[in-house]
Motif scaffolding. Structure first.
Motif, short mmCIF file in Angstrom:
data_model
loop_
_atom_site.label_atom_id
_atom_site.label_comp_id
_atom_site.label_asym_id
_atom_site.label_seq_id
_atom_site.Cartn_x
_atom_site.Cartn_y
_atom_site.Cartn_z
N LYS A 61 57.97 38.04 25.85
CA LYS A 61 58.72 38.87 24.91
C LYS A 61 60.17 38.99 25.39
O LYS A 61 60.40 39.26 26.58
N ARG A 62 61.10 38.80 24.47
CA ARG A 62 62.50 38.95 24.83
C ARG A 62 62.88 40.43 24.90
O ARG A 62 62.14 41.27 24.41
N GLU A 63 64.04 40.70 25.48
CA GLU A 63 64.50 42.08 25.49
C GLU A 63 64.79 42.54 24.07
O GLU A 63 65.27 41.77 23.24
N ARG A 64 64.43 43.78 23.78
CA ARG A 64 64.74 44.33 22.45
C ARG A 64 65.05 45.81 22.62
O ARG A 64 64.81 46.40 23.68
N THR A 65 65.61 46.39 21.56
CA THR A 65 65.94 47.80 21.62
C THR A 65 64.82 48.61 21.01
O THR A 65 64.40 48.35 19.89
N GLY A 66 64.34 49.56 21.78
CA GLY A 66 63.31 50.45 21.27
C GLY A 66 63.86 51.84 21.12
O GLY A 66 65.07 52.08 21.30
N SER A 78 62.86 45.97 28.38
CA SER A 78 63.11 44.77 29.18
C SER A 78 62.21 43.62 28.73
O SER A 78 61.14 43.84 28.18
N PRO A 79 62.65 42.37 28.96
CA PRO A 79 61.78 41.23 28.62
C PRO A 79 60.49 41.32 29.43
O PRO A 79 60.52 41.77 30.58
N ARG A 80 59.39 40.95 28.83
CA ARG A 80 58.11 41.08 29.55
C ARG A 80 57.11 40.07 29.04
O ARG A 80 57.27 39.46 27.99
N ARG A 81 56.05 39.95 29.82
CA ARG A 81 54.93 39.10 29.41
C ARG A 81 53.82 40.00 28.89
O ARG A 81 53.47 40.98 29.53
N ARG B 88 48.24 44.24 33.36
CA ARG B 88 49.56 44.24 32.70
C ARG B 88 50.67 44.24 33.76
O ARG B 88 51.67 43.54 33.63
N GLU B 89 50.46 45.03 34.81
CA GLU B 89 51.47 45.07 35.87
C GLU B 89 51.53 43.75 36.63
O GLU B 89 52.61 43.28 36.99
N ARG B 90 50.36 43.16 36.85
CA ARG B 90 50.33 41.87 37.56
C ARG B 90 51.06 40.78 36.77
O ARG B 90 51.69 39.91 37.35
N LEU B 91 50.92 40.82 35.45
CA LEU B 91 51.57 39.81 34.60
C LEU B 91 53.07 39.85 34.76
O LEU B 91 53.75 38.84 34.58
N ASN B 92 53.59 41.04 35.06
CA ASN B 92 55.04 41.21 35.10
C ASN B 92 55.61 41.37 36.50
O ASN B 92 56.80 41.54 36.65
N SER B 93 54.76 41.29 37.50
CA SER B 93 55.24 41.51 38.86
C SER B 93 56.20 40.41 39.31
O SER B 93 57.14 40.64 40.02
N LYS B 94 55.93 39.18 38.82
CA LYS B 94 56.78 38.05 39.17
C LYS B 94 58.19 38.23 38.61
O LYS B 94 59.17 38.02 39.29
N ALA B 95 58.26 38.64 37.35
CA ALA B 95 59.54 38.81 36.67
C ALA B 95 60.38 39.88 37.35
O ALA B 95 61.60 39.80 37.37
#
Lengths: 100, 97
Positions: A61-66, A78-81, B88-95
Motif C-alpha cells: 500500500k502506498r502512503e495516503r492521507t487518512g 505510511s506505506p505498508r504491506r 501484521r507487525e512482522r510484515l512491516n518490520s522490514k520496511a
C-alpha cells in the motif's frame, strides 16, 4: 450464528495428533512450525498458496492521507504491506454445501 | 511458497522426521481441520497469526457485466481472514528498518 465454536491451536494440534503418530506435545510443535513457516515466508514478502485451501497474498500500500475519526485531523498513513487471504473455489464451495 | 514447498521447508527443519513423509499429512491435517471448522460455521482463532471466520452475504441482484442483464445472486457464505497483530507487525518490520 447459533452454536458457533471457536477453534484454537489446541484443536489443530489435536487434529495432527489424531492423524500422525506423534505425541501431543510434538503435534502442537508441528502446528506452530506450520504457522511459523507461513509467517516467515509472508514476512519476506513471499505469497503463500495452499492448494484446495487458499492463497495469502501481500499487497503493497502506498502512503495516503487518512483522518483521525475522533478529531477529524488529517494524518499521513505510511506505506505498508497488508495481507489478503483469497479462499480457493474448493473452500468457497465447501462452505456453501457444494461438492466440488 | 506453495503447499509442496511448505512441506519441503518443514522437512528441512526437522530432518529426523522427514523420511516418513509425515509433513504431507501434518499440513493436510491442519488445513483440513480449518476447512472443516469453517464449513460448520465455526471460527478458527490463531493468536499472533490471524483468525478465520465465515461471513454471510445477503442475496442480491447482480449484473452480467457483458450484457448488463440482471441476475439473481443467492445468499452465500464466504470465508474471511483477519491478520493477527503479530503477523501484521512482522510484515512491516522490514520496511521500518
Amino acid at each position: 450464528m447459533a452454536g458457533q465454536k471457536t477453534l484454537t491451536r489446541a484443536d489443530l494440534g489435536e487434529a495432527v495428533y489424531q492423524e500422525v503418530g506423534l505425541s501431543r506435545n510434538e503435534s502442537a510443535d508441528m502446528v506452530e512450525a506450520v504457522l511459523d513457516e507461513i509467517s516467515g515466508a509472508l514476512a519476506e514478502g513471499e505469497g503463500v498458496k495452499i492448494s484446495s485451501f487458499g492463497s495469502f497474498i501481500i499487497r503493497e500500500k502506498r502512503e495516503r492521507t487518512g483522518r483521525n475519526p475522533k478529531t477529524g485531523q488529517e494524518v499521513p498513513i505510511s506505506p505498508r504491506r497488508v495481507l489478503i487471504f483469497r479462499a480457493s473455489n474448493i473452500l468457497k464451495n465447501r462452505l456453501n454445501g457444494k461438492k466440488k | 511458497m506453495t503447499k509442496s514447498e511448505l512441506i519441503r521447508r518443514l522437512s528441512d527443519r526437522y530432518p529426523e522426521l522427514a523420511q516418513r513423509r509425515i509433513f504431507d499429512r501434518i499440513v493436510q491435517a491442519v488445513f483440513e481441520e480449518i476447512s472443516r471448522a469453517l464449513e460448520q460455521g465455526d471460527r478458527v482463532e490463531l493468536r499472533g497469526f490471524g483468525a478465520f471466520s465465515v461471513k454471510q452475504r445477503d442475496p442480491r441482484i447482480g449484473r452480467n457485466p457483458r450484457t448488463g442483464d440482471a441476475v439473481a445472486v443467492a445468499s452465500k457464505r464466504v470465508p474471511y481472514f483477519k491478520t493477527g497483530k503479530l503477523l501484521r507487525e512482522r510484515l512491516n518490520s522490514k520496511a521500518a528498518d
